[in-house]
Motif scaffolding. Sequence first.
Motif, PDB file in Angstrom:
ATOM      1  N   ASN A 152       0.677  -1.282  -0.142  1.00  0.00           N
ATOM      2  CA  ASN A 152       0.208   0.153  -0.137  1.00  0.00           C
ATOM      3  C   ASN A 152       0.873   1.017   0.271  1.00  0.00           C
ATOM      4  O   ASN A 152       1.967   1.352   0.606  1.00  0.00           O
ATOM      5  CB  ASN A 152      -0.944   0.078   1.469  1.00  0.00           C
ATOM      6  CG  ASN A 152      -1.878  -1.188   1.085  1.00  0.00           C
ATOM      7  OD1 ASN A 152      -2.356  -1.061   0.182  1.00  0.00           O
ATOM      8  ND2 ASN A 152      -2.666  -1.767   2.432  1.00  0.00           N
ATOM      9  N   PHE A 153       0.472   2.117  -1.190  1.00  0.00           N
ATOM     10  CA  PHE A 153       1.389   3.118  -0.885  1.00  0.00           C
ATOM     11  C   PHE A 153       0.431   4.424  -0.518  1.00  0.00           C
ATOM     12  O   PHE A 153      -1.091   4.838  -0.827  1.00  0.00           O
ATOM     13  CB  PHE A 153       1.752   3.805  -2.514  1.00  0.00           C
ATOM     14  CG  PHE A 153       3.084   3.334  -2.860  1.00  0.00           C
ATOM     15  CD1 PHE A 153       3.880   3.592  -3.533  1.00  0.00           C
ATOM     16  CD2 PHE A 153       2.598   1.829  -2.768  1.00  0.00           C
ATOM     17  CE1 PHE A 153       4.419   3.024  -4.137  1.00  0.00           C
ATOM     18  CE2 PHE A 153       4.281   1.004  -3.193  1.00  0.00           C
ATOM     19  CZ  PHE A 153       5.313   2.077  -4.133  1.00  0.00           C
ATOM     20  N   ASP A 154       1.028   5.229   0.763  1.00  0.00           N
ATOM     21  CA  ASP A 154      -0.078   7.040   0.370  1.00  0.00           C
ATOM     22  C   ASP A 154       0.183   7.688  -0.022  1.00  0.00           C
ATOM     23  O   ASP A 154      -0.826   8.038  -0.019  1.00  0.00           O
ATOM     24  CB  ASP A 154       0.692   6.326   2.458  1.00  0.00           C
ATOM     25  CG  ASP A 154       0.300   6.156   3.380  1.00  0.00           C
ATOM     26  OD1 ASP A 154      -0.567   5.214   3.812  1.00  0.00           O
ATOM     27  OD2 ASP A 154       1.393   5.644   4.700  1.00  0.00           O
ATOM     28  N   ASN A 155       1.119   7.642  -0.569  1.00  0.00           N
ATOM     29  CA  ASN A 155       0.847   9.049  -1.704  1.00  0.00           C
ATOM     30  C   ASN A 155       1.122   8.252  -2.982  1.00  0.00           C
ATOM     31  O   ASN A 155       1.354   7.382  -3.804  1.00  0.00           O
ATOM     32  CB  ASN A 155       2.583   9.372  -1.842  1.00  0.00           C
ATOM     33  CG  ASN A 155       2.354  10.375  -3.049  1.00  0.00           C
ATOM     34  OD1 ASN A 155       1.524  11.329  -3.759  1.00  0.00           O
ATOM     35  ND2 ASN A 155       3.444  12.072  -2.455  1.00  0.00           N
ATOM     36  N   LYS A 156      -0.046   8.800  -3.038  1.00  0.00           N
ATOM     37  CA  LYS A 156      -1.190   8.036  -4.983  1.00  0.00           C
ATOM     38  C   LYS A 156      -0.304   8.222  -5.939  1.00  0.00           C
ATOM     39  O   LYS A 156       0.269   7.706  -7.236  1.00  0.00           O
ATOM     40  CB  LYS A 156      -2.404   7.698  -4.218  1.00  0.00           C
ATOM     41  CG  LYS A 156      -3.177   6.945  -3.965  1.00  0.00           C
ATOM     42  CD  LYS A 156      -3.022   5.758  -3.883  1.00  0.00           C
ATOM     43  CE  LYS A 156      -3.890   4.850  -2.509  1.00  0.00           C
ATOM     44  NZ  LYS A 156      -3.755   3.452  -2.766  1.00  0.00           N
ATOM     45  N   GLU A 157       0.370   9.349  -6.271  1.00  0.00           N
ATOM     46  CA  GLU A 157       1.061   9.872  -6.790  1.00  0.00           C
ATOM     47  C   GLU A 157       1.596   9.303  -7.395  1.00  0.00           C
ATOM     48  O   GLU A 157       2.201   9.596  -7.932  1.00  0.00           O
ATOM     49  CB  GLU A 157       1.240  11.412  -6.570  1.00  0.00           C
ATOM     50  CG  GLU A 157      -0.139  13.058  -6.516  1.00  0.00           C
ATOM     51  CD  GLU A 157       0.231  13.959  -7.093  1.00  0.00           C
ATOM     52  OE1 GLU A 157       1.746  14.910  -6.426  1.00  0.00           O
ATOM     53  OE2 GLU A 157      -0.607  14.862  -6.823  1.00  0.00           O
ATOM     54  N   VAL A 158       2.900   8.836  -6.295  1.00  0.00           N
ATOM     55  CA  VAL A 158       4.157   8.125  -6.000  1.00  0.00           C
ATOM     56  C   VAL A 158       3.555   7.186  -7.491  1.00  0.00           C
ATOM     57  O   VAL A 158       4.324   6.604  -7.795  1.00  0.00           O
ATOM     58  CB  VAL A 158       4.796   7.999  -4.834  1.00  0.00           C
ATOM     59  CG1 VAL A 158       6.426   7.788  -5.142  1.00  0.00           C
ATOM     60  CG2 VAL A 158       5.510   9.108  -5.060  1.00  0.00           C
ATOM     61  N   GLU A 159       2.425   6.590  -6.468  1.00  0.00           N
ATOM     62  CA  GLU A 159       2.501   4.660  -6.814  1.00  0.00           C
ATOM     63  C   GLU A 159       1.825   5.284  -8.344  1.00  0.00           C
ATOM     64  O   GLU A 159       2.326   3.782  -8.920  1.00  0.00           O
ATOM     65  CB  GLU A 159       0.447   4.600  -5.491  1.00  0.00           C
ATOM     66  CG  GLU A 159       0.598   3.234  -6.703  1.00  0.00           C
ATOM     67  CD  GLU A 159      -1.063   2.985  -5.972  1.00  0.00           C
ATOM     68  OE1 GLU A 159      -0.594   1.825  -4.891  1.00  0.00           O
ATOM     69  OE2 GLU A 159      -1.197   3.079  -6.626  1.00  0.00           O
ATOM     70  N   GLN A 160       0.938   6.039  -8.613  1.00  0.00           N
ATOM     71  CA  GLN A 160       0.615   6.273 -10.170  1.00  0.00           C
ATOM     72  C   GLN A 160       2.059   6.416 -11.050  1.00  0.00           C
ATOM     73  O   GLN A 160       1.988   5.683 -12.058  1.00  0.00           O
ATOM     74  CB  GLN A 160       0.143   7.218 -10.439  1.00  0.00           C
ATOM     75  CG  GLN A 160      -1.592   6.684  -9.436  1.00  0.00           C
ATOM     76  CD  GLN A 160      -2.029   5.839 -10.671  1.00  0.00           C
ATOM     77  OE1 GLN A 160      -1.989   6.184 -11.634  1.00  0.00           O
ATOM     78  NE2 GLN A 160      -2.842   4.838  -9.736  1.00  0.00           N
ATOM     79  N   LYS A 161       2.815   7.126 -10.623  1.00  0.00           N
ATOM     80  CA  LYS A 161       4.353   7.703 -11.175  1.00  0.00           C
ATOM     81  C   LYS A 161       5.343   6.446 -11.297  1.00  0.00           C
ATOM     82  O   LYS A 161       5.519   5.652 -12.418  1.00  0.00           O
ATOM     83  CB  LYS A 161       5.060   8.836 -10.635  1.00  0.00           C
ATOM     84  CG  LYS A 161       6.461   8.542 -11.084  1.00  0.00           C
ATOM     85  CD  LYS A 161       6.264   9.617 -12.602  1.00  0.00           C
ATOM     86  CE  LYS A 161       7.888   9.366 -12.987  1.00  0.00           C
ATOM     87  NZ  LYS A 161       8.100   9.733 -14.397  1.00  0.00           N
ATOM     88  N   LEU A 162       5.109   5.454 -10.145  1.00  0.00           N
ATOM     89  CA  LEU A 162       5.563   3.571  -9.996  1.00  0.00           C
ATOM     90  C   LEU A 162       5.200   3.047 -11.191  1.00  0.00           C
ATOM     91  O   LEU A 162       5.753   2.089 -12.104  1.00  0.00           O
ATOM     92  CB  LEU A 162       5.175   3.370  -8.892  1.00  0.00           C
ATOM     93  CG  LEU A 162       6.315   2.087  -8.720  1.00  0.00           C
ATOM     94  CD1 LEU A 162       7.521   2.001  -8.845  1.00  0.00           C
ATOM     95  CD2 LEU A 162       6.264   1.565  -7.206  1.00  0.00           C
TER      96      LEU A 162
END
Length: 262
Positions: A152-162
Amino acid sequence: MEKLIDIEDRIPALRRKRKRRMTFTFSILLFLFFTALLLVLYLQSSISKIQQITVEGTYIVDEQQLLDASSLEIGQSLWSFRASVIEDLLVESPGIEQAEISRKRWSEVVITVSEYQPVAFRQTDDSLLLLENGEEMSAQFAGSLFGPALQNFDNKEVEQKLISELGKLTQQTRLLISEIASTPSASDPNLVTLYMNDGNTVIVSALDFSEKLSFYPSVLQQIPVGEKGIVDMEVGTFFESYSSIYGGEGEEVELDEQQENE
């Protein structure tokens, strides 16, 4: 003095010309009549109905899901739908990038699709695939066939970039990764930690993830045989073995990302 032509001499020629014109007109009417008759008979017959629907290009998307979305049915008229309308409906389905509808072999409809590439899956549920376009969808296959597990990623922007960066990797490189966790630092909120299938741990930023990971195979060639440890690719590339970290022996080694594969 001009030669005069008796009207009686012209009558046979006029009759032949009129007969040819009537024959031609009758032939055209007869052709149109039989063409219309054959068309009516064709449309009323079973060969104008859909007798087979074939789906091609699916791997992660369920075929029945596409059939339901297309609204096509066996027994439906082969000419009762517009292919472009069905194609627009199909690309709205999760996982479908492109779709093409074609009529083949008299009574067969072929649905050909291109799917978005799966790049990872949810650690909490390996049937929840993450696609290269950022969508999430359920699939019948285990997610580990396609890429790493994402915590789980708290920062969804980082998740989408990844996820976007994962889509730039080859499948072979993605399958080297077992799991990815978000591990932001005070200096870089985009940091992630990769747990590799070979036993190593990789620290890298999500911002240049694909560029850095493309060098991983060459980095492995510089690690001493039998050693496992942490590959830090945040700034430059450094390796420190687990034995050095936990045993107090050894040192951190700087590696060359650009070294050619042997």
